[in-house]
Write a protein that holds these residues in place. Structure first.
Motif, PDB file in Angstrom:
ATOM      1  N   SER A   7       0.821  -1.122  -0.054  1.00 14.07           N
ATOM      2  CA  SER A   7       0.060  -0.173  -0.106  1.00 14.07           C
ATOM      3  C   SER A   7       1.001   1.200  -0.102  1.00 14.07           C
ATOM      4  N   ASP A   8       0.245   2.300  -0.391  1.00 18.69           N
ATOM      5  CA  ASP A   8       0.910   3.717  -0.578  1.00 18.69           C
ATOM      6  C   ASP A   8       1.589   3.937   1.070  1.00 18.69           C
ATOM      7  N   ALA A   9       0.822   3.732   1.778  1.00 21.17           N
ATOM      8  CA  ALA A   9       1.144   4.132   3.323  1.00 21.17           C
ATOM      9  C   ALA A   9       2.183   3.307   3.911  1.00 21.17           C
ATOM     10  N   ARG A  10       2.384   2.083   3.441  1.00 19.01           N
ATOM     11  CA  ARG A  10       3.470   1.126   3.937  1.00 19.01           C
ATOM     12  C   ARG A  10       4.659   1.619   3.085  1.00 19.01           C
ATOM     13  N   LEU A  11       4.526   1.758   1.783  1.00 19.34           N
ATOM     14  CA  LEU A  11       5.648   2.399   1.060  1.00 19.34           C
ATOM     15  C   LEU A  11       6.179   3.521   1.455  1.00 19.34           C
ATOM     16  N   ILE A  12       5.510   4.420   2.027  1.00 14.98           N
ATOM     17  CA  ILE A  12       6.113   5.656   2.532  1.00 14.98           C
ATOM     18  C   ILE A  12       6.758   5.489   3.989  1.00 14.98           C
ATOM     19  N   THR A  13       6.164   4.691   4.547  1.00 13.15           N
ATOM     20  CA  THR A  13       7.005   4.093   5.731  1.00 13.15           C
ATOM     21  C   THR A  13       8.188   3.697   5.533  1.00 13.15           C
ATOM     22  N   VAL A  14       8.411   2.671   4.613  1.00 11.04           N
ATOM     23  CA  VAL A  14       9.765   2.003   4.243  1.00 11.04           C
ATOM     24  C   VAL A  14      10.594   3.032   3.712  1.00 11.04           C
ATOM     25  N   LEU A  15       9.798   4.086   2.995  1.00 15.30           N
ATOM     26  CA  LEU A  15      10.914   5.087   2.414  1.00 15.30           C
ATOM     27  C   LEU A  15      11.325   6.145   3.342  1.00 15.30           C
ATOM     28  N   LYS A  16      10.454   6.344   4.343  1.00  9.53           N
ATOM     29  CA  LYS A  16      10.948   7.353   5.390  1.00  9.53           C
ATOM     30  C   LYS A  16      12.148   6.508   6.178  1.00  9.53           C
ATOM     31  N   ALA A  17      12.019   5.018   6.454  1.00 13.13           N
ATOM     32  CA  ALA A  17      13.012   4.494   7.156  1.00 13.13           C
ATOM     33  C   ALA A  17      14.351   4.663   6.660  1.00 13.13           C
ATOM     34  N   LEU A  18      14.151   4.388   5.233  1.00 14.48           N
ATOM     35  CA  LEU A  18      15.335   4.245   4.394  1.00 14.48           C
ATOM     36  C   LEU A  18      16.051   5.951   4.079  1.00 14.48           C
ATOM     37  N   SER A  19      15.282   6.802   4.507  1.00 16.55           N
ATOM     38  CA  SER A  19      15.729   8.294   4.093  1.00 16.55           C
ATOM     39  C   SER A  19      16.883   8.772   5.009  1.00 16.55           C
ATOM     40  N   ASP A  20      16.998   8.144   6.065  1.00 15.44           N
ATOM     41  CA  ASP A  20      18.024   8.441   6.944  1.00 15.44           C
ATOM     42  C   ASP A  20      19.422   7.735   6.722  1.00 15.44           C
ATOM     43  N   SER A  21      20.470   8.446   6.546  1.00 15.18           N
ATOM     44  CA  SER A  21      21.830   7.880   6.098  1.00 15.18           C
ATOM     45  C   SER A  21      22.206   6.979   7.071  1.00 15.18           C
ATOM     46  N   THR A  22      22.036   6.920   8.280  1.00 20.96           N
ATOM     47  CA  THR A  22      22.379   5.821   9.201  1.00 20.96           C
ATOM     48  C   THR A  22      21.853   4.424   8.926  1.00 20.96           C
ATOM     49  N   ARG A  23      20.618   4.561   8.875  1.00 23.21           N
ATOM     50  CA  ARG A  23      19.746   3.443   8.429  1.00 23.21           C
ATOM     51  C   ARG A  23      19.947   2.929   7.249  1.00 23.21           C
ATOM     52  N   LEU A  24      20.400   3.625   6.104  1.00 20.56           N
ATOM     53  CA  LEU A  24      20.459   3.285   4.787  1.00 20.56           C
ATOM     54  C   LEU A  24      21.716   2.566   4.913  1.00 20.56           C
ATOM     55  N   ASP A  25      22.618   2.979   5.762  1.00 20.56           N
ATOM     56  CA  ASP A  25      24.289   2.417   6.089  1.00 20.56           C
ATOM     57  C   ASP A  25      23.864   0.987   6.230  1.00 20.56           C
ATOM     58  N   ILE A  26      23.029   0.874   7.515  1.00 14.80           N
ATOM     59  CA  ILE A  26      22.590  -0.478   8.039  1.00 14.80           C
ATOM     60  C   ILE A  26      22.239  -1.279   7.107  1.00 14.80           C
ATOM     61  N   VAL A  27      21.326  -1.011   5.960  1.00 22.57           N
ATOM     62  CA  VAL A  27      20.819  -1.616   5.174  1.00 22.57           C
ATOM     63  C   VAL A  27      21.708  -2.227   4.403  1.00 22.57           C
ATOM     64  N   ARG A  28      22.625  -1.322   3.755  1.00 22.22           N
ATOM     65  CA  ARG A  28      23.663  -1.629   2.977  1.00 22.22           C
ATOM     66  C   ARG A  28      24.635  -2.739   3.308  1.00 22.22           C
ATOM     67  N   SER A  29      25.003  -2.274   4.722  1.00 22.75           N
ATOM     68  CA  SER A  29      25.940  -3.514   5.479  1.00 22.75           C
ATOM     69  C   SER A  29      25.379  -4.749   5.589  1.00 22.75           C
ATOM     70  N   LEU A  30      23.986  -4.877   5.788  1.00 22.30           N
ATOM     71  CA  LEU A  30      23.193  -6.080   5.836  1.00 22.30           C
ATOM     72  C   LEU A  30      23.336  -6.901   4.535  1.00 22.30           C
ATOM     73  N   SER A  31      23.113  -5.993   3.540  1.00 23.66           N
ATOM     74  CA  SER A  31      22.834  -6.613   2.296  1.00 23.66           C
ATOM     75  C   SER A  31      24.297  -7.131   1.743  1.00 23.66           C
ATOM     76  N   GLU A  32      25.368  -6.457   1.864  1.00 15.52           N
ATOM     77  CA  GLU A  32      26.686  -7.020   1.813  1.00 15.52           C
ATOM     78  C   GLU A  32      26.994  -8.232   2.330  1.00 15.52           C
ATOM     79  N   LYS A  33      26.864  -8.359   3.705  1.00 12.86           N
ATOM     80  CA  LYS A  33      27.134  -9.269   4.771  1.00 12.86           C
ATOM     81  C   LYS A  33      26.266 -10.496   4.429  1.00 12.86           C
ATOM     82  N   GLY A  34      24.968 -10.287   4.072  1.00  2.00           N
ATOM     83  CA  GLY A  34      23.883 -11.302   3.691  1.00  2.00           C
ATOM     84  C   GLY A  34      23.464 -12.136   4.804  1.00  2.00           C
ATOM     85  N   CYS A  35      23.781 -11.774   5.740  1.00  2.26           N
ATOM     86  CA  CYS A  35      23.560 -12.711   7.063  1.00  2.26           C
ATOM     87  C   CYS A  35      22.953 -11.699   8.245  1.00  2.26           C
TER      88      CYS A  35
END
Length: 94
Positions: A7-35
């Motif tokens: 849903s649009d509301a859920r999509l907005i929540t996800v995008l807001k969470a990723l809009s913070d540079s620290t949280r984006l770095d966390i996601v990138r790090s987890l993606s690279e580690k794959g664990c």
């Protein structure tokens, strides 16, 4: 492409969470580690206090970007790739 959209509301929540540079770095790090990692093992935010780390991980879990499981006193986090795909986000391109 993933056939189930969120849903649009859920999509907005996800995008807001990723809009913070620290949280984006966390996601990138987890993606690279794959664990799965604990909050204390997340090297991407090593300069942050424990309460700040917990805040960022909590926001990502609430948005559905991460899943968490508790083992003993420690909480472990894993990237929720399915939720990101439903949002149209390819973590390999972040």
């Amino acid at each position: 492409m993933y056939s189930e959209h969120m849903s649009d509301a859920r999509l907005i929540t996800v995008l807001k969470a990723l809009s913070d540079s620290t949280r984006l770095d966390i996601v990138r790090s987890l993606s690279e580690k794959g664990c799965e990692v604990s909050c204390s093992e997340a090297g991407s935010c090593s300069e942050l206090s424990q309460p700040a780390k917990s805040h960022h991980f909590k926001r990502l879990v609430e948005a559905g970007v991460l899943t968490s499981t508790k083992r003993g006193k420690e909480r472990y986090y894993r990237l929720n790739r399915d939720a990101l795909l439903r949002a149209g986000i390819d973590v390999n391109k972040l």
